[in-house]
Design a protein around this motif. Structure first.
Motif, PDB file in Angstrom:
ATOM      1  N   ARG A 285      -2.099 -11.059 -74.162  1.00 55.48           N
ATOM      2  CA  ARG A 285      -2.813  -9.789 -74.357  1.00 55.48           C
ATOM      3  C   ARG A 285      -2.976  -9.042 -73.036  1.00 55.48           C
ATOM      4  NH1 ARG A 285      -7.904 -11.546 -78.217  1.00 55.48           N
ATOM      5  NH2 ARG A 285      -6.683 -12.365 -79.967  1.00 55.48           N
ATOM      6  N   VAL A 286      -3.184  -9.792 -71.965  1.00 53.91           N
ATOM      7  CA  VAL A 286      -3.311  -9.147 -70.648  1.00 53.91           C
ATOM      8  C   VAL A 286      -2.014  -8.429 -70.311  1.00 53.91           C
ATOM      9  CG1 VAL A 286      -3.676  -9.552 -68.179  1.00 53.91           C
ATOM     10  CG2 VAL A 286      -4.996 -10.849 -69.867  1.00 53.91           C
ATOM     11  N   ASN A 287      -0.889  -9.124 -70.501  1.00 52.36           N
ATOM     12  CA  ASN A 287       0.413  -8.503 -70.235  1.00 52.36           C
ATOM     13  C   ASN A 287       0.654  -7.296 -71.127  1.00 52.36           C
ATOM     14  OD1 ASN A 287       1.413 -10.075 -68.127  1.00 52.36           O
ATOM     15  ND2 ASN A 287       2.125 -11.673 -69.529  1.00 52.36           N
ATOM     16  N   LYS A 350     -15.596 -13.795 -63.209  1.00 55.30           N
ATOM     17  CA  LYS A 350     -14.834 -12.926 -62.314  1.00 55.30           C
ATOM     18  C   LYS A 350     -14.331 -11.708 -63.081  1.00 55.30           C
ATOM     19  CE  LYS A 350     -10.803 -13.134 -59.243  1.00 55.30           C
ATOM     20  NZ  LYS A 350     -11.511 -12.672 -58.046  1.00 55.30           N
ATOM     21  N   LYS A 351     -14.503 -10.518 -62.512  1.00 50.40           N
ATOM     22  CA  LYS A 351     -14.118  -9.283 -63.203  1.00 50.40           C
ATOM     23  C   LYS A 351     -12.829  -8.722 -62.612  1.00 50.40           C
ATOM     24  CE  LYS A 351     -17.799  -9.395 -65.744  1.00 50.40           C
ATOM     25  NZ  LYS A 351     -17.696  -9.834 -67.145  1.00 50.40           N
ATOM     26  N   PHE A 352     -11.941  -8.301 -63.496  1.00 46.50           N
ATOM     27  CA  PHE A 352     -10.711  -7.620 -63.091  1.00 46.50           C
ATOM     28  C   PHE A 352     -10.821  -6.160 -63.519  1.00 46.50           C
ATOM     29  CE2 PHE A 352      -9.557 -12.060 -63.609  1.00 46.50           C
ATOM     30  CZ  PHE A 352      -8.767 -12.309 -62.490  1.00 46.50           C
ATOM     31  N   HIS A 357     -10.732   0.143 -66.635  1.00 40.92           N
ATOM     32  CA  HIS A 357     -11.120  -0.868 -67.618  1.00 40.92           C
ATOM     33  C   HIS A 357     -11.449  -2.169 -66.880  1.00 40.92           C
ATOM     34  CE1 HIS A 357      -9.916   1.501 -71.118  1.00 40.92           C
ATOM     35  NE2 HIS A 357      -8.866   1.881 -70.403  1.00 40.92           N
ATOM     36  N   THR A 358     -12.544  -2.785 -67.277  1.00 39.79           N
ATOM     37  CA  THR A 358     -12.939  -4.064 -66.691  1.00 39.79           C
ATOM     38  C   THR A 358     -12.745  -5.164 -67.728  1.00 39.79           C
ATOM     39  OG1 THR A 358     -14.593  -2.975 -65.307  1.00 39.79           O
ATOM     40  CG2 THR A 358     -14.846  -5.348 -65.641  1.00 39.79           C
TER      41      THR A 358
END
Length: 540
Positions: A285-287, A350-352, A357-358
């Motif tokens: 999903r990240v990709n 940890k936040k990206f 969008h976080t």
């Protein structure tokens, strides 16, 4: 008797065999066949095969007859008969589809053969190159859609990429740029091919990351030699590098070399250790949502986080994709679970950030502790992997540990649609012999498209691998593919098309409509089995 007549009688014999097999193997499950009838059938084939100098067929029937009693009162059901006569079924398929010389000459690929990806919208060229490369024993996946092909590249991570410049929607340079941007730390030979063979194009390709440039028309002999060289370079590179380029932790090769030492140390010292397999949750999903460059960033950050939060004596390796392995020396099962649970909690905080969008990422882990001399590295990894799977099935973001593995496999639908009962029979047996980690294959066969599309399993929202014949009565494979790809659960399907060798239009349509791969008939069963195994392992 001249040669033409011999061929006529041979074809007639195999036609009769196929008709009889079809009658028997398509009986209802409760119906039976007397053994004496089977004996007479095989005896008749043996005599005719000898007369027609069909030595292979005669040898098979002789062997089958040795296992039978002419006067037996036994009856056989459909399944027993299919298993008993399988070699005869397979031989009938090969006679129908192969030239005998061709069978002996072609290499048989296994699921670990080098994987080559070809991206070209010229279907004739695509088919030609695929055939040439597969004749060398390599496995080839193809795609004419540049967008889908780019995603397939990141998913399959081929050993070599062949890419045409002139493509619709997105040209070869754009694909090369995207791959180089997101995947520059991986060494995968990239070969540009094009009719646009001027100096500027060649220089541009090399500047953008191409390792070679081959102009069209292609000199086949030179092309093959170059491909052998690129595959050899890739193999040497993989064998010599021990650090993963992206994450800067040890790679799988280092793990394979190092892991046996821990087992030897245990046998010598008796000091137990724990192995954990870690997998980032919902990483696809990240990709899909943020792009592969963000996915790579998350992997690199994850590796940095883990390295800074484990002991110097602990060993972390990237196992492949988003999977990592950590070895915890002198660590009990409970201690490893406690440590990993804390790591999951801390990493999930940890936040990206990406374009406003976080998001955060969790991981799951499976643990196995080696405290027995009889355990092998392979067994320990399997046990840890089973525990990982259980952790994911229980909700993800947690640690699983099952020192004794149970049967916790997930079911994966695999369907075959082909109007030829011989192919259905052979494929069914081949599929049943596959061993796919974590999955029990739920196999079903259909003789036509409508019966599949009307079935409940066609509507299920679960992973589904579909092997689809391209040419069938009532509804051909392209129509079935179109229906599948337009359904509400299309995302769950991976489709392998079986096509006629010269059906260029069929191949083009299949790829355009979303088929993930194709195999031309006639095909080697073992080769098809290896291809299915590789696709299933990579895509599920």
């Amino acid at each position: 008797m001249n040669l033409v007549n011999m061929e006529k009688y041979k074809n007639s014999l195999f036609g009769n065999i196929k008709n009889k097999l079809s009658d028997w193997l398509e009986l209802d499950a409760e119906e039976t066949i007397p053994a004496q009838e089977i004996f007479r059938f095989l005896h008749s084939i043996k005599g005719t095969a000898g007369t027609l100098q069909l030595c292979g067929l005669m040898a098979i029937t002789e062997q089958l007859l040795e296992g039978m009693d002419e006067d037996s009162e036994q009856v056989w059901n459909r399944t027993e008969l299919r298993n008993f006569l399988f070699e005869l079924i397979e031989h009938t398929y090969e006679y129908e589809h192969f030239d005998e010389v061709e069978i002996k000459a072609k290499p048989v690929r296994d699921s670990q053969a080098p994987l080559i990806q070809i991206i070209d919208d010229d279907i004739s060229m695509l088919i030609l190159l695929k055939d040439l490369l597969e004749d060398k024993g390599w496995m080839v996946i193809t795609n004419a859609d540049p967008v889908k092909a780019t995603n397939q590249y990141f998913e399959m991570q081929p050993d070599c990429l062949i890419l045409d410049i002139q493509l619709p929607a997105k040209d070869g340079f754009q694909i090369l740029q995207e791959i180089h941007l997101h995947n520059e730390k991986y060494f995968i030979p990239k070969i540009m091919i094009s009719i646009q063979n001027d100096k500027d194009s060649r220089i541009k390709a090399f500047k953008m990351g191409a390792d070679d440039f081959i102009g069209k028309p292609i000199d086949i002999d030179e092309f093959i030699v170059k491909m052998e060289r690129h595959i050899q370079r890739k193999k040497i590179f993989d064998q010599s590098v021990l650090i993963d380029e992206l994450t800067q932790v040890y790679n799988r090769r280092f793990l394979e070399d190092t892991l046996p030492r821990y087992f030897n140390d245990y046998k010598r010292s008796g000091r137990h250790f724990s192995i954990s397999i870690i997998d980032l949750d919902h990483f696809k999903r990240v990709n899909d949502q943020y792009g592969h460059s963000v996915g790579d960033f998350v992997l690199a950050e994850f590796a940095r986080f883990m390295k800074s939060n484990i002991r110097n004596s602990d060993l972390i390796c990237r196992y492949g994709g988003e999977e990592f392995i950590i070895i915890f020396p002198d660590t009990s099962n409970d201690e490893a679970k406690h440590k990993l649970t804390k790591l999951i909690k801390d990493f999930s905080a940890k936040k990206f950030n990406q374009n406003g969008h976080t998001f955060s990422v969790t991981f799951s882990a499976g643990v196995f502790t080696v405290d027995n001399e009889d355990v092998t590295p392979k067994k320990a990894l399997e046990e840890a992997d089973t525990s990982l799977y259980e952790a994911k099935r229980s909700g993800r973001g947690r640690v699983g540990s099952m020192q004794i593995a149970g049967n916790n496999k997930k079911s994966l639908n695999v369907s075959v649609i082909d109007d030829d009962f011989i192919i259905r029979t052979i494929l069914t047996k081949a599929l049943h012999s596959l061993q796919i980690p974590h999955f029990d294959l739920n196999i079903a066969v259909y003789e036509d498209g409508p019966s599949f599309l009307k079935s409940n399993r066609a509507k299920e929202d679960v992973g589904h691998f579909l092997i689809l014949d391209g040419v069938m009565p009532i509804m051909d494979g392209i129509e079935v593919l179109q229906n599948v790809k337009q359904s509400s659960n299309a995302e769950f399907f991976t489709v392998l098309m079986l096509t006629g060798r010269k059906s260029t239009n069929a191949i083009a349509n299949a790829l355009k409509l979303g088929a993930d791969d194709y195999v031309t008939k006639p095909f080697s069963i073992r080769e098809l089995q290896a291809r299915i195994e590789r696709l299933l392992t990579k895509l599920i």
